[in-house]
Design a protein around this motif. Structure first.
Motif, mmCIF file in Angstrom:
data_model
loop_
_atom_site.group_PDB
_atom_site.id
_atom_site.type_symbol
_atom_site.label_atom_id
_atom_site.label_comp_id
_atom_site.label_asym_id
_atom_site.label_seq_id
_atom_site.Cartn_x
_atom_site.Cartn_y
_atom_site.Cartn_z
ATOM 1 N N LEU A 233 4.858 8.199 -1.309
ATOM 2 C CA LEU A 233 6.117 8.352 -1.655
ATOM 3 C C LEU A 233 7.276 7.095 -2.248
ATOM 4 C CD1 LEU A 233 6.531 11.514 0.357
ATOM 5 C CD2 LEU A 233 6.870 11.182 -2.104
ATOM 6 N N ALA A 234 6.709 6.198 -1.469
ATOM 7 C CA ALA A 234 7.601 4.807 -1.147
ATOM 8 C C ALA A 234 7.131 3.445 -1.834
ATOM 9 C CB ALA A 234 6.957 4.163 0.438
ATOM 10 N N LEU A 235 6.132 4.277 -3.306
ATOM 11 C CA LEU A 235 6.022 2.863 -3.986
ATOM 12 C C LEU A 235 7.236 3.012 -4.758
ATOM 13 C CD1 LEU A 235 2.166 3.712 -5.212
ATOM 14 C CD2 LEU A 235 3.202 1.996 -4.057
ATOM 15 N N PRO A 236 8.167 3.161 -5.637
ATOM 16 C CA PRO A 236 9.156 3.277 -6.341
ATOM 17 C C PRO A 236 9.976 1.680 -5.506
ATOM 18 C CG PRO A 236 9.168 5.514 -5.428
ATOM 19 C CD PRO A 236 8.038 5.026 -5.359
ATOM 20 N N TRP A 237 10.301 1.694 -4.125
ATOM 21 C CA TRP A 237 10.614 0.735 -3.206
ATOM 22 C C TRP A 237 9.730 -0.179 -4.061
ATOM 23 C CZ3 TRP A 237 11.070 3.499 1.865
ATOM 24 C CH2 TRP A 237 12.602 4.431 2.158
ATOM 25 N N PHE A 238 8.438 -0.938 -4.539
ATOM 26 C CA PHE A 238 8.451 -1.741 -4.621
ATOM 27 C C PHE A 238 8.717 -1.633 -5.785
ATOM 28 C CE2 PHE A 238 6.135 0.036 -0.711
ATOM 29 C CZ PHE A 238 5.721 -1.649 0.097
ATOM 30 N N GLU A 239 8.728 -1.519 -7.024
ATOM 31 C CA GLU A 239 8.889 -1.749 -8.410
ATOM 32 C C GLU A 239 9.326 -3.080 -8.164
ATOM 33 O OE1 GLU A 239 8.020 -0.151 -10.827
ATOM 34 O OE2 GLU A 239 6.724 2.046 -10.230
ATOM 35 N N PRO A 240 11.260 -3.162 -8.146
ATOM 36 C CA PRO A 240 11.473 -4.257 -8.818
ATOM 37 C C PRO A 240 10.268 -5.588 -8.306
ATOM 38 C CG PRO A 240 12.522 -3.343 -7.609
ATOM 39 C CD PRO A 240 11.331 -1.966 -6.912
ATOM 40 N N LEU A 241 9.426 -5.478 -7.174
ATOM 41 C CA LEU A 241 8.895 -6.496 -6.878
ATOM 42 C C LEU A 241 7.737 -6.922 -7.276
ATOM 43 C CD1 LEU A 241 7.600 -8.571 -4.327
ATOM 44 C CD2 LEU A 241 6.525 -7.082 -3.841
ATOM 45 N N ILE A 242 6.756 -5.496 -8.420
ATOM 46 C CA ILE A 242 5.943 -5.998 -9.232
ATOM 47 C C ILE A 242 6.237 -6.398 -10.426
ATOM 48 C CG2 ILE A 242 4.331 -4.563 -10.669
ATOM 49 C CD1 ILE A 242 3.738 -4.168 -7.732
ATOM 50 N N THR A 243 7.699 -6.148 -10.823
ATOM 51 C CA THR A 243 8.113 -7.015 -12.098
ATOM 52 C C THR A 243 8.638 -8.124 -11.971
ATOM 53 O OG1 THR A 243 9.465 -4.686 -12.555
ATOM 54 C CG2 THR A 243 10.495 -6.588 -13.490
ATOM 55 N N ARG A 244 8.687 -8.304 -10.651
ATOM 56 C CA ARG A 244 8.693 -10.361 -10.275
ATOM 57 C C ARG A 244 7.706 -10.572 -10.918
ATOM 58 N NH1 ARG A 244 13.071 -8.715 -7.348
ATOM 59 N NH2 ARG A 244 11.367 -8.878 -5.004
ATOM 60 N N ALA A 245 6.784 -9.743 -10.110
ATOM 61 C CA ALA A 245 5.104 -10.707 -10.113
ATOM 62 C C ALA A 245 4.901 -10.826 -11.638
ATOM 63 C CB ALA A 245 4.017 -9.521 -8.849
ATOM 64 N N GLU A 246 4.929 -9.542 -11.949
ATOM 65 C CA GLU A 246 4.579 -9.755 -13.702
ATOM 66 C C GLU A 246 4.480 -10.523 -14.038
ATOM 67 O OE1 GLU A 246 4.093 -6.931 -16.986
ATOM 68 O OE2 GLU A 246 5.104 -5.559 -15.687
ATOM 69 N N ALA A 247 5.648 -10.731 -14.118
ATOM 70 C CA ALA A 247 6.921 -11.939 -14.915
ATOM 71 C C ALA A 247 6.197 -13.483 -14.394
ATOM 72 C CB ALA A 247 8.465 -12.103 -14.983
#
Length: 342
Positions: free
Chosen positions: A226-240
């Motif tokens: 349930l808490a994973l959507p909070w980490f979506e911006p971090l995942i986007t920056r890590a992928e870039a």
């Protein structure tokens, strides 16, 4: 002449990875909606209630002991072999390998690192939160219980919450979280819930966990999902950042890889300079009309070379008459006539 480079297998792999990340059309990425926040808060309250009930040795602990004395593995021994294999679906090593292989294939097809990065983030959160709870509460399992009716807390155990149960919820639930459409997510959520429920009850059947361990494991895994959507911006920056490092390595690889010319093609680079202390090869007089190095001509053009003056015979002048225009001799390649001494 243009030379064509034969692509190797590594070149084709880099060409595939060089494509920009693209997500499927209509990809439904979960968001931290108000409904999700309510579910997260409710699950957190349930988590805390289970911990408080076990610490206070409430009715839940008495139920744990009743199930332990019931010994389900003795009541239904015919399913024991199946349960031994089924509980592997909650074991961290095998499940992580299977899910990583599937999400790796999806990352390759979709040209994005989001599935693999989200799986790594969820497993990292699982290890940190569940591991910290296990070590801090130190509860002993049914096979190592010391006092009948006690909660067996703070006795250097590590089974509260159930790691198998929490891992089953997260590992199979991440497949539902990463589904491309809402309909697929609903189906995968139901399948992952059944798998996680079966894994938890399997540990109770085998007597490796209390029932309260399984309840807390379900809550711990659900909190992470349930808490994973909070980490979506971090995942986007890590992928870039990862893709930027990939582009830098690719540029270095292409600069250092030589281009091989086909057989029979003229050399496109100047010849190597002679070593120090050696005299360069002298071009014979009269070779002005012969073919020269094309790379030398392509870089510096024709170099005006003054011919060596002919030898003067001893005791007299040359038998050849001096040319009327000495400048016309520059660049001509007529060899000097033989001379004799006077």
């Amino acid at each position: 002449m243009r030379t064509e480079r034969n692509l190797t297998r590594l070149d084709r792999l880099f060409a595939r990875l060089d494509r920009e990340p693209e997500r499927p059309a209509g990809l439904d990425v979960p968001r931290m909606s108000p409904h999700r926040i309510v579910l997260l808060g409710s699950t957190l309250v349930f988590y805390l209630l289970i911990v408080v009930a076990v610490i206070n040795t409430s009715w839940l602990v008495r139920l744990d002991w009743q199930l332990m004395f019931f010994r389900p593995y003795q009541q239904w021994p015919e399913v024991h072999a199946f349960i031994d294999y089924y509980v592997v679906l909650g074991q961290r090593g095998p499940t992580a390998v299977m899910v990583t292989a599937w999400l790796g294939w999806r990352s390759w097809r979709q040209h994005t690192l989001r599935p693999l990065l989200m799986l790594g983030t969820s497993l990292l959160l699982l290890n940190i939160t569940v591991g910290a709870a296990k070590l801090s509460m130190g509860r002993l399992g049914p096979h190592y219980a010391t006092t009948i009716g006690s909660n067996e807390m703070w006795l250097t155990g590590d089974i509260f919450p159930s790691g198998h149960t929490a891992n089953a919820v997260v590992t199979w639930g991440i497949l539902a979280y990463l589904a491309s459409t809402a309909r697929t997510r609903r189906y995968l959520s139901a399948v992952s819930a059944v798998v996680a429920l079966g894994v938890g009850l399997s540990t109770v059947y085998l007597g490796t966990h209390w029932l309260s361990d399984v309840l807390l494991g379900w809550a711990a895994g659900l909190l992470i999902l349930l808490a994973l959507p909070w980490f979506e911006p971090l995942i986007t920056r890590a992928e870039a950042w990862i893709l930027a490092q990939r582009d830098r390595l690719l540029s270095q690889y292409r600069r250092t890889t030589p281009v091989s010319a086909p057989a029979g093609a003229p050399a496109l680079f100047p010849q190597r300079a002679p070593a120090e202390g050696t005299s360069p090869a002298r071009e014979p007089v009269g070779a002005g009309h012969t073919a020269r190095n094309t790379g030398h001509l392509g870089q510096r053009g024709h170099a005006v070379r003054t011919e060596r003056a002919p030898a003067t015979p001893v005791g007299g002048g040359s038998r050849r008459a001096a040319h009327a225009d000495s400048g016309a001799r520059v660049g001509r390649s007529t060899p000097a006539s033989p001379v004799t001494g006077g």
